[in-house]
Design an enzyme around this catalytic site. Structure first.
Site, PDB file in Angstrom:
ATOM      1  N   LYS A  70       0.800  -1.224   0.000  1.00 28.76           N
ATOM      2  CA  LYS A  70       0.000   0.000   0.000  1.00 28.76           C
ATOM      3  C   LYS A  70       0.837   1.280   0.000  1.00 28.76           C
ATOM      4  O   LYS A  70       0.395   2.301  -0.527  1.00 28.76           O
ATOM      5  CB  LYS A  70      -0.964   0.004   1.194  1.00 28.76           C
ATOM      6  CG  LYS A  70      -2.073  -1.028   1.066  1.00 28.76           C
ATOM      7  CD  LYS A  70      -3.066  -0.903   2.199  1.00 28.76           C
ATOM      8  CE  LYS A  70      -4.225  -1.875   2.000  1.00 28.76           C
ATOM      9  NZ  LYS A  70      -5.298  -1.648   2.999  1.00 28.76           N
ATOM     10  N   ASP A 106     -10.440   2.506   1.469  1.00 26.77           N
ATOM     11  CA  ASP A 106     -10.578   2.058   2.864  1.00 26.77           C
ATOM     12  C   ASP A 106     -10.976   3.235   3.757  1.00 26.77           C
ATOM     13  O   ASP A 106     -11.815   3.110   4.648  1.00 26.77           O
ATOM     14  CB  ASP A 106      -9.255   1.476   3.385  1.00 26.77           C
ATOM     15  CG  ASP A 106      -8.880   0.167   2.733  1.00 26.77           C
ATOM     16  OD1 ASP A 106      -9.788  -0.617   2.418  1.00 26.77           O
ATOM     17  OD2 ASP A 106      -7.680  -0.066   2.547  1.00 26.77           O
TER      18      ASP A 106
END
Length: 272
Positions: A70, A106
């Site tokens: 990420k 997210d």
């Protein structure tokens, strides 16, 4: 109806250290239900630059990004959307004519779930974890107005940095703290992992809490969630997070917004 794959079929994918089947099932279910000429496949890699280069070179439309990529993928992209720029963590890459832009779905999913479950920003919390997902969750808590928080992380460098940038305290362990909300942002409780059967927080802390939030989605009923349910606590599951963020990825890739019924069907197919 049998799906036909042709030279015009659009490929989307995911990159993860430990690929699962949720994204593949969820996205492909919606592609088929909405008769979109897309297909989705999960991958892992030991060569992230080559993998991201492949996304660009092969005109792969979208790429979901999971641990441990990420943050590492950011230098390989052409830019970041505000959702990823603010927290320096990417979980979605969108390819438009060879230009790769990182997003973070997210972050939005966490904020929406806190609101849905009626969790007041006055609730003190402890969040365990300081990786890429940790950045998204803790930043979402900060931006939702949560003022009293502890980042629990054994890695002092990343834990302290995340706590300081978001205005919280850092501790290597929960210790004697008993906050009203516990948030697990680590792989503890994840199926197939070394800590699959472990509680992310001590039983005494779970009993003292009011809300338990676990971002682990596989399984949805982690040891933390099971213990919290048994104790009568409000629970927010990783299954809820992964569905909401996956819907946003689907919209980014296709430009199509599925209705609630379609989303529920896809979630049932993916999590069942």
């Amino acid at each position: 109806m049998t799906r036909r794959i042709s030279k015009d079929t659009v490929l989307c994918m995911s990159l993860s250290g430990r690929p699962g089947n949720f994204g593949t099932r969820f996205q492909n279910h919606l592609y088929e239900a909405l008769e979109l000429d897309f297909i989705y496949k999960a991958f892992t890699t030991r060569d992230l630059p080559a993998a991201i280069g492949g996304v660009r070179a092969l005109s792969i439309r979208g790429c979901a990004v999971s641990m441990p990529f990420k943050e590492a993928c950011i230098p390989l992209l052409d830019g970041l959307a505000p959702s990823a720029e603010a927290i320096q963590s990417v979980n979605t890459v969108v390819n438009t004519d060879g230009v790769l832009i990182g997003h973070n779905t997210d972050y939005g999913a966490v904020r929406e779930l806190l609101q849905r479950h009626g969790v007041s920003p006055d609730t003190p919390f402890a969040a365990r974890g300081s990786g890429g997902m940790g950045k998204a969750v803790v930043s979402a808590l900060r931006d939702a107005g949560f003022r009293d928080g502890i980042v629990v992380a054994r890695n002092e460098r990343t834990g302290r940095a995340l706590a300081e940038v978001c205005g919280y305290r850092w501790q290597p362990e929960l210790g004697e703290a008993r906050p009203a909300m516990l948030v697990n942002i680590t792989p503890v409780g994840m199926a197939g992992g070394r800590e699959a059967e472990e509680l992310a927080f001590p039983a005494e802390a779970i009993e003292a809490s009011r809300v338990c939030f676990d971002v682990v989605a596989l399984p949805v009923e982690t040891p933390l969630i099971r213990a919290a349910r048994a104790a009568g606590k409000t629970v927010i599951t990783g299954g809820e997070v992964v569905v909401l963020q996956a819907v946003q990825q689907f919209i980014l890739y296709t430009g199509v917004t599925p209705d609630a019924g379609r989303i529920a069907e896809a979630a049932a197919a993916a999590l069942g």
